[in-house]
Design an enzyme around this catalytic site. Structure first.
Site, PDB file in Angstrom:
ATOM      1  N   HIS A 187       0.831  -1.196   0.000  1.00  0.00           N
ATOM      2  CA  HIS A 187       0.000   0.000   0.000  1.00  0.00           C
ATOM      3  C   HIS A 187       0.868   1.250   0.000  1.00  0.00           C
ATOM      4  O   HIS A 187       0.483   2.281  -0.550  1.00  0.00           O
ATOM      5  CB  HIS A 187      -0.938   0.012   1.206  1.00  0.00           C
ATOM      6  N   GLU A 429     -12.087  -8.389  -4.732  1.00  0.00           N
ATOM      7  CA  GLU A 429     -10.647  -8.490  -4.477  1.00  0.00           C
ATOM      8  C   GLU A 429     -10.293  -9.742  -3.694  1.00  0.00           C
ATOM      9  O   GLU A 429      -9.167  -9.901  -3.252  1.00  0.00           O
ATOM     10  CB  GLU A 429     -10.108  -7.223  -3.802  1.00  0.00           C
ATOM     11  N   ASP A 453      -5.207  -6.917  -4.433  1.00  0.00           N
ATOM     12  CA  ASP A 453      -5.525  -7.966  -3.464  1.00  0.00           C
ATOM     13  C   ASP A 453      -5.994  -9.244  -4.148  1.00  0.00           C
ATOM     14  O   ASP A 453      -5.698 -10.340  -3.678  1.00  0.00           O
ATOM     15  CB  ASP A 453      -6.582  -7.473  -2.472  1.00  0.00           C
ATOM     16  N   CYS A 500     -10.001  -1.193 -10.451  1.00  0.00           N
ATOM     17  CA  CYS A 500      -9.328  -0.065  -9.805  1.00  0.00           C
ATOM     18  C   CYS A 500      -7.980  -0.467  -9.206  1.00  0.00           C
ATOM     19  O   CYS A 500      -7.291   0.357  -8.624  1.00  0.00           O
ATOM     20  CB  CYS A 500     -10.219   0.573  -8.751  1.00  0.00           C
TER      21      CYS A 500
HETATM   22  C1  PEP Z   1      -6.754  -3.544  -4.716  1.00  0.00           C
HETATM   23  O1  PEP Z   1      -6.645  -4.398  -3.829  1.00  0.00           O
HETATM   24  O2  PEP Z   1      -6.501  -3.767  -5.914  1.00  0.00           O
HETATM   25  C2  PEP Z   1      -7.197  -2.181  -4.378  1.00  0.00           C
HETATM   26  C3  PEP Z   1      -7.513  -1.307  -5.313  1.00  0.00           C
HETATM   27  O3  PEP Z   1      -7.221  -1.841  -3.064  1.00  0.00           O
HETATM   28  P1  PEP Z   1      -5.903  -1.526  -2.197  1.00  0.00           P
HETATM   29  O4  PEP Z   1      -4.733  -1.487  -3.118  1.00  0.00           O
HETATM   30  O5  PEP Z   1      -6.137  -0.242  -1.518  1.00  0.00           O
HETATM   31  O6  PEP Z   1      -5.878  -2.693  -1.264  1.00  0.00           O
HETATM   32 MG    MG Z   2      -7.459  -3.995  -1.879  1.00  0.00          MG
END
Ligand code: PEP
Ligand code: MG
Length: 538
Positions: A187, A429, A453, A500
């Site tokens: 992250h 996810e 994820d 996303c």
């Molecule tokens: C993901 O898991 O792809 C996502 C967009 O959420 P994050 O990266 O914040 O876990």
């Molecule tokens: Mg995620």
């Protein structure tokens, strides 16, 4: 000149001095001869910490608004707390211990005592106490938060960074990030990429403290850090940066154009954001909307849980800035590596498989209800959608619907204005969500695939583990099959599906995603125009 090879998570070049950022260290207990001198140091540290908080307040008013900056004013007041001061004094004079130890113990004891209090508002103050304690320790040790960061552009160097630390970095002065370790799927990497500055990881132990203050250049294309670069290298990299700026200017010609393929297929290109600064970058890059607002960033930036008013003000500002364009706010997704100190979460053996995302929200419904209240109220100021993270079952959705009803009922009872019907969707996810997507699609208004994820859980590849890179395979067949299946189920149920996660910006996969019928791709603001260019070539 020293040349260190790392892994880049953002393509660009920057020049600046290296500033080493030390993590928090435990203060060791020492017996002291001169308690007066020791306590004087405490008084000096309090004054220095107050100065820092005043500066932080002013800077935050500009970047995140007065409501969000207020936390720094509250912390400044806390530094005058008599009980805190008295506890440090008694330990220093009574037990003759060093001031760092006295401050650390005082902070920890007071925070613990407050966490046991019934009143949620008072409990929230424990995070502030821990934060001022760290600040004081920083001043006393001459490290971390107490350290004066230079006012001219600098490259921040650290062993590794937490997402909360990345979230707090000021974009105006930090021009680049260089880590000895780190994982490119973490992250911290995702948030750093959103900041739009060169960011290198895995530079190794050779990036030693002795280079603190040295001039340096990050080449985010090749992943190389040049320390004390010679004139020829500097000139070459400056030319490379100019060339990149020229290319970006060409991309800017795509602003205002449609995201349409040669055979007439259109796709929404949205931005992923975490802060108002990111929202500005999204607008500057002509985002069609916000496909993912990582709301937890607001929580990571705060020493206490942001209250309803603070959140309402933030979402309202985002919606107003987006001026009628869609904004998808994901409810907080902390836990795992995104820890907030005030939550007092027990350490977990497998945090990625632990209490994170929606599980935390359902475990602590009051926290989620506060956020939902703020969102329903802000919903009247624009085109808001709410999205839930880490869904694995229909049962979670049932519980969420119950919470939503409660929130609407409470707002109605209080006579507060709010948006009655806000479309709600879920992130896909987890493999469970993808496999159940035929059922889930009947219950929600949209899907958005979190490929970061989804990859982690499908391939059993820990995002945080920096030693797994050779097993890394972006666009792994298994992940793509899950996305394809989910897209089919979404469309059969008549709902839209976006992506996303970071794969949305991987232009090698754009064609494949369009073939699957993906309706929306949400990427870092800086990736929007390049993606638009790719779509228009297909
Ligand atoms: C993901 O898991 O792809 C996502 C967009 O959420 P994050 O990266 O914040 O876990
Ligand atoms: Mg995620």
């Amino acid at each position: 000149m020293i040349t260190l090879q790392g892994k880049s998570v953002y393509r660009d070049i920057c020049v600046g001095r290296l500033v080493f950022y030390g993590g928090r260290k435990e203060a060791a207990r020492r017996v002291v001869e001169n308690p007066e001198g020791e306590f004087l140091q405490f008084e000096g540290a309090v004054e220095a910490a107050k100065e820092q908080l005043r500066a932080l307040y002013e800077e935050s008013v500009r970047t995140v608004g007065a409501a969000n900056a207020a936390v720094f004013q509250a912390q400044e007041l806390l530094l005058e707390d008599e009980e805190y001061r008295e506890s440090v004094r008694q330990m220093v004079y009574g037990q003759r211990v060093n001031v760092e130890y006295a401050v650390q113990m005082t902070g920890e004891n007071m925070a613990r005592a407050i966490q046991a209090v019934e009143d949620a508002y008072i409990r929230e103050r424990s995070g502030d106490i821990l934060d001022i304690t760290e600040r004081l320790l920083g001043v006393l040790n001459g490290s971390d938060k107490g350290r004066e960061l230079p006012t001219e552009p600098f490259i921040l160097v650290a062993e590794d960074l937490l997402p909360s630390e990345v979230a707090q970095l000021s974009r105006s002065r930090v021009v680049g990030l260089a880590l000895r370790r780190g994982s490119v799927h973490s992250h911290a990497a995702v948030l750093g990429r959103n900041m739009g500055i060169p960011f290198l990881m895995k530079l190794g132990e050779e990036l030693s403290d002795e280079y603190d203050g040295a001039p340096a250049v990050i080449d985010g294309f090749s992943g190389v850090l040049y320390i004390a670069p010679d004139g020829i290298t500097l000139a070459r990299l400056e030319e490379k940066k100019r060339e990149w700026s020229r290319q970006k200017e060409l991309l800017w010609e795509l602003k205002g154009k449609e995201n349409i393929t040669r055979d007439g297929k259109t796709v929404k290109v949205f931005a992923n954001v975490g802060s108002l600064t990111d929202v500005e970058a999204a607008c500057a890059n002509d985002a069609g909307g916000i496909g993912l607002l990582r709301s937890e960033v607001l929580y990571l930036e705060s020493a206490a849980p942001p209250n309803e008013e603070m959140q309402f003000a933030f979402y309202k500002q985002v919606l107003e800035r987006m001026n009628g364009r869609e904004v998808v706010v994901r409810t907080f997704d902390f836990g795992a590596d995104k820890q907030v100190p005030w939550l007092g979460q027990e350490p977990e053996k497998n945090p990625a498989l632990g209490l994170r995302g929606i599980r935390l929200g359902l475990e602590q419904p009051q926290l989620l209800k506060t956020q939902l209240c703020a969102l329903y109220r802000a919903g009247i100021y624009g085109k808001l959608r709410i999205m839930y993270p880490m869904i694995t079952s229909m049962e979670e959705l049932r519980q969420l619907r119950h919470l939503e009803r409660q929130v609407r009922h409470e707002l109605e009872r209080e006579g507060v204005r709010f948006a009655e019907s806000i479309p709600t969707g879920i992130m896909i996810e987890t493999p469970a969500a993808a496999l159940l997507s035929d059922q889930l699609a009947g219950e929600v208004d949209f899907f958005s695939v979190g490929t970061n994820d989804l990859t982690q859980y499908t391939l059993a590849l820990d995002r945080q583990n920096e030693n797994l890179e050779r097993f890394d395979d972006p666009g792994h067949e298994a992940v793509l099959r899950l996305i394809k299946m989910t897209a089919k189920n979404a469309h059969e149920a008549g709902i839209q599906i976006g992506i996303c996660g970071e794969l949305a910006g991987d232009i090698a996969l754009t064609e494949e995603f369009l073939r699957m019928g993906i309706d929306e791709l949400s990427v870092s603001p800086e990736e929007i125009l390049e993606l638009r260019q790719r779509i228009r070539e297909i």
